[in-house]
Write a protein that holds these residues in place. Structure first.
Motif, PDB file in Angstrom:
ATOM      1  N   LYS A  65      35.207  38.579  34.497  1.00 58.72           N
ATOM      2  CA  LYS A  65      35.923  39.457  35.424  1.00 58.72           C
ATOM      3  C   LYS A  65      35.576  40.920  35.183  1.00 58.72           C
ATOM      4  O   LYS A  65      35.470  41.706  36.140  1.00 58.72           O
ATOM      5  CB  LYS A  65      37.434  39.238  35.296  1.00 58.72           C
ATOM      6  CG  LYS A  65      37.922  37.928  35.887  1.00 58.72           C
ATOM      7  CD  LYS A  65      39.414  37.933  36.159  1.00 58.72           C
ATOM      8  CE  LYS A  65      40.243  37.999  34.908  1.00 58.72           C
ATOM      9  NZ  LYS A  65      41.699  37.928  35.223  1.00 58.72           N
ATOM     10  N   HIS A  68      32.036  41.543  36.658  1.00 59.71           N
ATOM     11  CA  HIS A  68      32.014  41.489  38.120  1.00 59.71           C
ATOM     12  C   HIS A  68      33.061  42.399  38.755  1.00 59.71           C
ATOM     13  O   HIS A  68      33.277  42.343  39.964  1.00 59.71           O
ATOM     14  CB  HIS A  68      32.200  40.046  38.584  1.00 59.71           C
ATOM     15  CG  HIS A  68      31.064  39.140  38.198  1.00 59.71           C
ATOM     16  ND1 HIS A  68      31.094  38.341  37.076  1.00 59.71           N
ATOM     17  CD2 HIS A  68      29.854  38.934  38.778  1.00 59.71           C
ATOM     18  CE1 HIS A  68      29.964  37.669  36.981  1.00 59.71           C
ATOM     19  NE2 HIS A  68      29.181  38.008  37.997  1.00 59.71           N
ATOM     20  N   SER A  70      36.223  42.387  38.762  1.00 61.95           N
ATOM     21  CA  SER A  70      37.199  41.630  39.533  1.00 61.95           C
ATOM     22  C   SER A  70      38.567  41.541  38.863  1.00 61.95           C
ATOM     23  O   SER A  70      39.351  40.632  39.150  1.00 61.95           O
ATOM     24  CB  SER A  70      36.666  40.214  39.813  1.00 61.95           C
ATOM     25  OG  SER A  70      36.384  39.517  38.609  1.00 61.95           O
ATOM     26  N   THR A  72      42.419  42.405  38.367  1.00 62.62           N
ATOM     27  CA  THR A  72      43.453  42.744  39.341  1.00 62.62           C
ATOM     28  C   THR A  72      43.886  44.195  39.146  1.00 62.62           C
ATOM     29  O   THR A  72      43.601  44.819  38.113  1.00 62.62           O
ATOM     30  CB  THR A  72      44.675  41.838  39.170  1.00 62.62           C
ATOM     31  OG1 THR A  72      45.292  42.103  37.899  1.00 62.62           O
ATOM     32  CG2 THR A  72      44.278  40.360  39.245  1.00 62.62           C
TER      33      THR A  72
END
Length: 300
Positions: A65, A68, A70, A72
């Motif tokens: 995450k 990338h 990504s 939250t």
């Protein structure tokens, strides 16, 4: 020779008004060079750490995450940094800086990373200006390559090394010692092998007395063959994110205790800089520079 990890990547720019003083990563080496404490031969440029060593400490899903971008919004907010590819690249270089410094410390007795000390990063998340945990990655690298048998983490940042404590909570080969402000961030503390919570406004003499009474016995009980030292200067009375009462000289004596202990007992020590948020950048630079001055004085 004192070897120091430094890269222009460390001073990755943040949005105007951000409270993290990225400029210290450029000003500190400039000061050390200007005063003659070091020369250009002392510095080395970290690279990109092999991902297998990152994944030896951090969860694959979390690191994916990060790469990338990504995470939250909530996960990003907890790190304290606006997430970007440049920021993740910076963090990976910091990890390599600490690993390479740890290897130099095996050769020379001590080595430093201008950045690092990212002790709030957990196996599966980042917090408090920390995305990856260089202390844990470095310790696991040393253990994984049979370069150390028992590692003592000495974390003297004003904030508890909560991420490091969580990562090594079930690892006998790493002993985590955190001496920090009891009422400071993080409000929920993890359980280190030894936690010393300090009262607000504690002065030099009180701080140093507690440090000496706890760190010296650890050599006998832990019997480490390697020390990783998180030497944040947010213990200063002037620090806007700290609540302790140390002077710059008191902070220097703190470093002297740790470095002289390592030298006297022939234990390699890798130092990573940790926090420092005094309103005057000159106070931050002076306190950090003292660690390097002492390393040269004691080891070389």
């Amino acid at each position: 020779m004192l070897k120091i990890a430094h890269s222009s990547i460390y001073a990755h720019p943040l949005p105007q008004g951000h409270r993290f003083p990225m400029e210290k990563y450029e000003l500190l080496p400039e000061q050390l060079l200007y005063e003659g404490t070091v020369n250009t031969d002392n510095f080395f440029e970290p690279g990109i750490l092999d991902e297998k060593w990152i994944l030896n400490t951090h969860d694959t899903s979390y690191f994916s995450k990060l790469k990338h971008l990504s995470l939250t919004k909530s996960e990003i907010r907890k790190t304290g940094f606006p997430l970007s590819g440049e920021l993740v690249n910076r963090e990976i270089h910091i990890m390599d800086g600490s690993v390479q410094a740890a290897l130099f410390a095996l050769e020379f007795g001590v080595a430093m990373n201008i950045a690092g000390g990212t002790h709030h990063a957990f196996t599966d998340r980042g917090e408090g200006f920390c995305l990856l945990n260089d202390i844990a990655i470095t310790a696991n690298y040393l253990l994984g390559n049979n370069l150390a048998r028992k590692i003592l983490v000495v974390d003297l940042d004003v904030h508890q090394g909560n991420g490091t404590a969580q990562i090594f909570e079930s690892t006998e080969e790493v002993f985590t010692f955190s001496m920090h402000g009891a009422s400071n961030y993080p409000m929920h503390k993890e359980k280190s092998d030894l936690d010393i919570g300090l009262p607000d406004k504690i002065d030099d003499s009180g701080y140093l007395k507690i440090l000496k009474s706890n760190i010296y016995p650890l050599l006998e009980t832990v019997q480490p063959d390697y020390i990783i030292y998180q030497c944040g200067v947010d213990v200063l009375e002037s620090d806007k994110l700290g609540r302790l009462g140390l002077s710059i000289l008191g902070c220097k004596e703190r470093d002297r205790i740790v470095l002289e202990m390592a030298k006297k007992n022939s234990i390699p020590v890798m130092c990573c800089m940790g926090g420092g948020y005094s309103p005057k950048i000159s106070n931050i630079i002076e306190a950090h520079a003292n660690t390097y001055r002492l390393a040269q004085e004691i080891f070389f």
